[in-house]
Scaffold this motif. Structure first.
Motif, PDB file in Angstrom:
ATOM      1  N   VAL A   1       0.820  -1.221   0.000  1.00 59.80           N
ATOM      2  CA  VAL A   1       0.000   0.000   0.000  1.00 59.80           C
ATOM      3  C   VAL A   1       0.852   1.269   0.000  1.00 59.80           C
ATOM      4  O   VAL A   1       0.318   2.376  -0.051  1.00 59.80           O
ATOM      5  CB  VAL A   1      -0.958   0.045   1.224  1.00 59.80           C
ATOM      6  CG1 VAL A   1      -1.905  -1.133   1.201  1.00 59.80           C
ATOM      7  CG2 VAL A   1      -0.190   0.097   2.542  1.00 59.80           C
ATOM      8  N   GLU A   2       2.187   1.106   0.037  1.00 63.36           N
ATOM      9  CA  GLU A   2       3.068   2.269   0.110  1.00 63.36           C
ATOM     10  C   GLU A   2       2.837   3.209  -1.085  1.00 63.36           C
ATOM     11  O   GLU A   2       2.812   2.788  -2.236  1.00 63.36           O
ATOM     12  CB  GLU A   2       4.536   1.824   0.134  1.00 63.36           C
ATOM     13  CG  GLU A   2       5.492   2.973   0.387  1.00 63.36           C
ATOM     14  CD  GLU A   2       6.943   2.506   0.509  1.00 63.36           C
ATOM     15  OE1 GLU A   2       7.808   3.372   0.679  1.00 63.36           O
ATOM     16  OE2 GLU A   2       7.197   1.285   0.425  1.00 63.36           O
ATOM     17  N   GLY A   3       2.623   4.488  -0.779  1.00 64.59           N
ATOM     18  CA  GLY A   3       2.433   5.488  -1.818  1.00 64.59           C
ATOM     19  C   GLY A   3       1.017   5.581  -2.352  1.00 64.59           C
ATOM     20  O   GLY A   3       0.713   6.460  -3.169  1.00 64.59           O
ATOM     21  N   LYS A   4       0.129   4.691  -1.881  1.00 66.46           N
ATOM     22  CA  LYS A   4      -1.261   4.713  -2.352  1.00 66.46           C
ATOM     23  C   LYS A   4      -2.139   5.452  -1.341  1.00 66.46           C
ATOM     24  O   LYS A   4      -1.752   5.655  -0.195  1.00 66.46           O
ATOM     25  CB  LYS A   4      -1.763   3.285  -2.571  1.00 66.46           C
ATOM     26  CG  LYS A   4      -0.969   2.550  -3.654  1.00 66.46           C
ATOM     27  CD  LYS A   4      -1.438   1.129  -3.838  1.00 66.46           C
ATOM     28  CE  LYS A   4      -0.600   0.417  -4.897  1.00 66.46           C
ATOM     29  NZ  LYS A   4      -0.956  -0.997  -5.041  1.00 66.46           N
ATOM     30  N   LYS A   5      -3.335   5.828  -1.790  1.00 59.25           N
ATOM     31  CA  LYS A   5      -4.180   6.664  -0.934  1.00 59.25           C
ATOM     32  C   LYS A   5      -4.628   5.929   0.325  1.00 59.25           C
ATOM     33  O   LYS A   5      -4.942   6.561   1.330  1.00 59.25           O
ATOM     34  CB  LYS A   5      -5.387   7.178  -1.715  1.00 59.25           C
ATOM     35  CG  LYS A   5      -6.399   6.120  -2.127  1.00 59.25           C
ATOM     36  CD  LYS A   5      -7.589   6.767  -2.825  1.00 59.25           C
ATOM     37  CE  LYS A   5      -8.679   5.755  -3.132  1.00 59.25           C
ATOM     38  NZ  LYS A   5      -9.856   6.383  -3.752  1.00 59.25           N
ATOM     39  N   GLU A   6      -4.632   4.599   0.292  1.00 60.17           N
ATOM     40  CA  GLU A   6      -5.062   3.855   1.471  1.00 60.17           C
ATOM     41  C   GLU A   6      -3.907   3.544   2.435  1.00 60.17           C
ATOM     42  O   GLU A   6      -4.101   2.879   3.456  1.00 60.17           O
ATOM     43  CB  GLU A   6      -5.759   2.547   1.069  1.00 60.17           C
ATOM     44  CG  GLU A   6      -4.913   1.603   0.249  1.00 60.17           C
ATOM     45  CD  GLU A   6      -5.164   1.746  -1.243  1.00 60.17           C
ATOM     46  OE1 GLU A   6      -5.020   0.747  -1.961  1.00 60.17           O
ATOM     47  OE2 GLU A   6      -5.502   2.859  -1.688  1.00 60.17           O
ATOM     48  N   GLU A   7      -2.689   4.035   2.118  1.00 60.14           N
ATOM     49  CA  GLU A   7      -1.524   3.702   2.936  1.00 60.14           C
ATOM     50  C   GLU A   7      -1.720   4.082   4.407  1.00 60.14           C
ATOM     51  O   GLU A   7      -1.512   3.267   5.315  1.00 60.14           O
ATOM     52  CB  GLU A   7      -0.268   4.413   2.403  1.00 60.14           C
ATOM     53  CG  GLU A   7       0.977   4.111   3.233  1.00 60.14           C
ATOM     54  CD  GLU A   7       2.208   4.856   2.724  1.00 60.14           C
ATOM     55  OE1 GLU A   7       3.303   4.611   3.279  1.00 60.14           O
ATOM     56  OE2 GLU A   7       2.085   5.677   1.796  1.00 60.14           O
ATOM     57  N   LYS A   8      -2.106   5.328   4.665  1.00 61.64           N
ATOM     58  CA  LYS A   8      -2.260   5.798   6.052  1.00 61.64           C
ATOM     59  C   LYS A   8      -3.309   4.985   6.797  1.00 61.64           C
ATOM     60  O   LYS A   8      -3.148   4.608   7.960  1.00 61.64           O
ATOM     61  CB  LYS A   8      -2.643   7.282   6.037  1.00 61.64           C
ATOM     62  CG  LYS A   8      -2.973   7.857   7.399  1.00 61.64           C
ATOM     63  CD  LYS A   8      -1.735   8.061   8.232  1.00 61.64           C
ATOM     64  CE  LYS A   8      -2.083   8.522   9.654  1.00 61.64           C
ATOM     65  NZ  LYS A   8      -2.654   9.846   9.725  1.00 61.64           N
ATOM     66  N   VAL A   9      -4.408   4.686   6.120  1.00 64.94           N
ATOM     67  CA  VAL A   9      -5.509   3.963   6.735  1.00 64.94           C
ATOM     68  C   VAL A   9      -5.092   2.551   7.119  1.00 64.94           C
ATOM     69  O   VAL A   9      -5.327   2.096   8.236  1.00 64.94           O
ATOM     70  CB  VAL A   9      -6.692   3.885   5.751  1.00 64.94           C
ATOM     71  CG1 VAL A   9      -7.818   3.092   6.336  1.00 64.94           C
ATOM     72  CG2 VAL A   9      -7.140   5.284   5.403  1.00 64.94           C
ATOM     73  N   VAL A  10      -4.466   1.867   6.181  1.00 62.27           N
ATOM     74  CA  VAL A  10      -4.036   0.490   6.425  1.00 62.27           C
ATOM     75  C   VAL A  10      -3.021   0.461   7.566  1.00 62.27           C
ATOM     76  O   VAL A  10      -3.097  -0.386   8.467  1.00 62.27           O
ATOM     77  CB  VAL A  10      -3.450  -0.134   5.138  1.00 62.27           C
ATOM     78  CG1 VAL A  10      -2.787  -1.468   5.437  1.00 62.27           C
ATOM     79  CG2 VAL A  10      -4.545  -0.305   4.088  1.00 62.27           C
ATOM     80  N   SER A  11      -2.072   1.399   7.562  1.00 62.18           N
ATOM     81  CA  SER A  11      -1.062   1.458   8.619  1.00 62.18           C
ATOM     82  C   SER A  11      -1.708   1.696   9.978  1.00 62.18           C
ATOM     83  O   SER A  11      -1.351   1.057  10.969  1.00 62.18           O
ATOM     84  CB  SER A  11      -0.049   2.570   8.329  1.00 62.18           C
ATOM     85  OG  SER A  11       0.642   2.317   7.134  1.00 62.18           O
ATOM     86  N   THR A  12      -2.680   2.617  10.014  1.00 66.27           N
ATOM     87  CA  THR A  12      -3.357   2.938  11.278  1.00 66.27           C
ATOM     88  C   THR A  12      -4.133   1.742  11.806  1.00 66.27           C
ATOM     89  O   THR A  12      -4.052   1.406  12.995  1.00 66.27           O
ATOM     90  CB  THR A  12      -4.309   4.132  11.085  1.00 66.27           C
ATOM     91  OG1 THR A  12      -3.562   5.250  10.601  1.00 66.27           O
ATOM     92  CG2 THR A  12      -4.989   4.505  12.386  1.00 66.27           C
TER      93      THR A  12
END
Length: 759
Positions: free
Chosen positions: A512-523
């Motif tokens: 998901v790195e660099g994609k719009k869902e990156e922050k969400v998935v990480s959280t």
């Protein structure tokens, strides 16, 4: 195992039935001379809420008697949840009417009144308060003709405190005060208290952060006894220490820290070796030389557990005489240290290591900014100033990348959340908030400290000596299952069988790195994982994919590091006798538990100060518009994060263009009529509509309420596909129905013909 633990284990056995004191004394062969002591133990356990005494004078553990012990978490709307102490127990919902005088944070016993049903949480009622945690409350005093009352600042303490005229001690309406509880709340009766201290008027300079310091019980000053002891420590190093330690004063080494740091507790040195190897030296201030076991400094340090960093101030674990003075590895002065040298190959493997007590002298006090400018920008002025160190910095960068690659191959979970840097003016008002920049210099120090901590932990584990480890247990399987389902719905498949490994999670983060869902998935992944803590047991660090890990590198600001420095030095000097090791078992248990608790307190205080200043910052920007990303979706609205790390809520009631339905599986809101979708990671434009300083909450409105063109196209395509599917389905059903009718007709015809033939 102690007598208390033995009794608990016995009472928790399935075959146990409640027994009176005589029966228990008989079971445990308590003779008459020991009976009084045994009775005191039972009374102590009853007072602590570990066991319950029934009306028939029989003892049992709460969970076997239909009661659950845990910590109360009260919501500002009045209801609460019990967080059970026993692992595996689910939270219990407590209606406001069933709190019975208990307050947020209290340790209580709860009786279950409603079991789980139709997906609803079980409910309970507080039957006993075991431990009160709100002996002192900060709030605003309100005066009336015959009495006064204090309205708590903490919205979770939703009961005003009654103050009699004689107990107001000069407080006036609007004063921010500290109130000591003298009588606890009962059914339909408020708690009573006395004004202990008047802090000032709400809004006074610096009072906001001071209130948070008081709220969390953080110490503002050191006791005079501790300061006197610190002042008595000589500045000069004793000649005996020069003789018995390894002299590393000619070894080239530097500290690399933030510009504002004053407690410099780690220095690094590096040498290139043949065959692509490196000799890395990590040199840590020997605080334990000055803070000896059970001296006034040690007792105060254990009590504090950690230093606390609150934007514009530090609440240190040790007095400045040590933290900024004789223990700080300031440049070009002799300092005592504990050094760990590691020989590391080109794959990042530690081939050999050496731990020594040392005397060091750092060459320079470097900053992250300057080292990053040298390595990333070839800054000519800095390269000239530190020309004799540039090659060392290049070697550090090489080794940093090697160590990081090794950790990634091993499967370490590497979260890359942006931290915020909050800048205040001279009056304590936030004037700028921006993401904290982490350059190559930050990563160098992080990797060097990580490999050193692992090396120390493995070395001491192999000696089978009582020790304080930093552990991170495997994620909660139920939360992980939800995370797995969520990423699957986003189009990502998580590898792994029955047991999830760190590398399975890191692969998702990479995907998901660099994609719009990156922050969400990480959280969401972070929320699925356990909280790291200190422990005498070495169970590994899941997030780092490390079998052995400890905190060795910051003894000025963390008590576990200080404690294990003592143990390491005793081991190096052959002073760990069998009797000493037995004593250490209890010492490391206390250090681990206290440090874990104080770490959580510090984190909560630091987070609340950040949230407060972010709310203050946005209060000055009500009406302004910002571009942001949906960082979380709930049934009550969308959380939107701005580029400067500030987060606010778009409440579902402000989405007035449609009725929005919450899709929990896909974490999105869907318009019932328009089919508009608001998903995690979507870019939206918002306007700051409201700020609630007291509750540290920021509210946004969507500027146009529209989804992106791309999103709307996707919705149209999906709707078209659904319509086509529906038409095909209906057509197929019609064909099948007609075919069945024809078959039935033929069968009926055949039956009638057969009947006619018979006739």
């Amino acid at each position: 195992m102690g007598i208390k633990q033995t009794l608990l284990s016995f009472m928790r056995e399935e075959a146990y039935r409640p027994m009176d004191i005589q029966e228990l004394a008989s079971i445990f062969n308590i003779n008459p001379s020991e009976f009084k002591a045994f009775k005191r133990v039972l009374k102590s356990m009853e007072k602590e809420g570990l066991i319950i005494r029934t009306k028939k004078e029989k003892y049992g553990v709460p969970e076997r008697l239909g009661l659950i012990r845990g910590t109360l978490q009260v919501h500002q709307k009045g209801f609460a949840f019990l967080l059970p102490e026993l692992e595996g127990e689910k939270d219990v919902f407590i209606p406001g009417s069933a709190l019975n005088g208990a307050m947020n944070g209290d340790v209580v016993l709860v009786e279950i009144t409603k079991e789980d049903k139709n997906g609803k949480k079980r409910e309970g009622e507080v039957v006993e308060v075991i431990e009160r945690t709100n002996n002192e409350i900060i709030g605003v005093y309100e005066d009336s003709q015959n009495f006064g009352f204090v309205v708590p600042e903490d919205p979770r303490l939703n009961s005003d405190i009654f103050i009699s005229k004689k107990d107001k001690n000069g407080a006036k309406t609007g004063d921010l005060v500290i109130c000591e509880i003298t009588k606890w709340a009962e059914k339909r009766k408020s708690p009573e208290g006395v004004i202990k201290e008047i802090l000032g008027k709400k809004g006074d300079k610096g009072l906001d952060i001071l209130t948070i310091i008081k709220k969390y019980g953080l110490p503002e000053e050191f006791p005079q006894k501790v300061l006197n002891y610190a002042e008595g420590i000589p500045e000069e190093i004793d000649e005996e220490e020069y003789r018995r330690r390894k002299d590393l004063r000619e070894v080239r080494m530097v500290t690399i820290d933030g510009e504002d740091a004053k407690d410099l507790d780690d220095a690094v040195s590096i040498t290139r070796l043949d065959g692509g190897k490196y000799r890395l030296g990590v040199h840590i201030a020997d605080v334990s030389h000055y803070v000896r076991e059970k001296n006034p400094l040690d007792k105060e340090a254990l009590k504090r557990g950690t230093s606390v960093y609150l934007i514009d101030r530090v609440i240190p674990m040790l007095p400045k005489k040590l933290s900024n003075g004789i223990c700080s590895l300031n440049p070009k002065v002799d300092r005592l240290a504990l050094s760990c040298f590691m020989t590391i190959d080109s794959k990042g493997n530690v081939l050999e290591h050496e731990i020594v007590e040392s005397v060091i002298r750092t060459n320079e006090r470097m900053t992250y900014t300057d080292v990053t400018k040298i390595l990333e920008e070839n800054d000519p002025e800095l390269m000239e100033k530190y020309d004799y160190l540039v090659d060392d910095f290049r070697a550090m960068e090489e080794l940093c990348k090697i160590l990081n690659a090794r950790r990634m191959r091993r499967g370490a979970v590497d979260f890359d959340f942006e931290e915020s840097k909050i800048i205040l003016d001279e009056n304590g008002k936030p004037i700028e908030i921006k993401p904290y920049e982490r350059g190559i210099a930050n990563r160098i120090i992080e990797e060097f400290m990580l490999v050193c901590n692992e090396t120390i932990a493995e070395h001491m584990f192999n000696q089978q000596i009582p020790f304080v480890y930093r552990i991170h247990e495997e994620p909660d399987e139920e939360k992980l299952a939800k995370f797995r389902e969520f990423v699957y719905n986003l189009g990502y498949k998580m590898k792994g069988g029955e047991e999830t490994e760190p590398k399975d999670l890191q692969e998702i983060l990479n995907a998901v790195e660099g994609k719009k869902e990156e922050k969400v998935v990480s959280t969401l992944l972070l929320r699925s994982m356990m909280q790291a803590k200190y422990s005498p047991q070495c169970v590994g660090h899941f997030g780092l994919a490390a079998k052995y890990y400890c905190h060795f590198t910051s003894p000025i600001r963390r008590y576990p590091d200080l404690q294990i420095h003592r143990i390491i030095k005793e081991y190096l000097n052959g002073r760990l006798s069998e009797s000493r090791q037995k004593k250490l078992i209890d010492i490391v248990e206390v250090a681990a538990r206290q440090s874990s608790e104080m770490e959580r307190v510090a984190q909560d205080a630091e987070r609340e100060v950040d949230d407060l200043k972010k709310a203050e910052y946005m209060q000055e920007r009500i009406g302004e518009e910002f571009q942001g990303i949906i960082s979380s979706v709930t049934s009550f609205g969308l959380f939107v994060e701005l580029p400067n790390t500030i987060e606010g809520l778009v409440h579902v009631t402000s989405l007035d263009d449609d009725y929005y339905i919450y899709d929990e599986d896909h974490l999105c809101l869907i318009g019932e009529s328009s089919k508009k979708v608001y998903r995690l990671g979507d870019e939206v434009r918002v306007r700051c509509s409201k700020v609630d300083i007291d509750n540290r909450e920021i509210y946004f409105d969507l500027v146009d309420g529209e989804s992106s063109d791309e999103e709307n196209k996707e919705i149209e395509v999906n709707n078209s596909i659904d319509e086509v599917k529906k038409e095909i389905k209906e057509e197929l059903l019609s064909i099948i129905k007609n075919e069945l009718l024809e078959e039935i007709k033929e069968e009926i015809k055949e039956e009638i013909l057969n009947e006619l033939r018979v006739e």
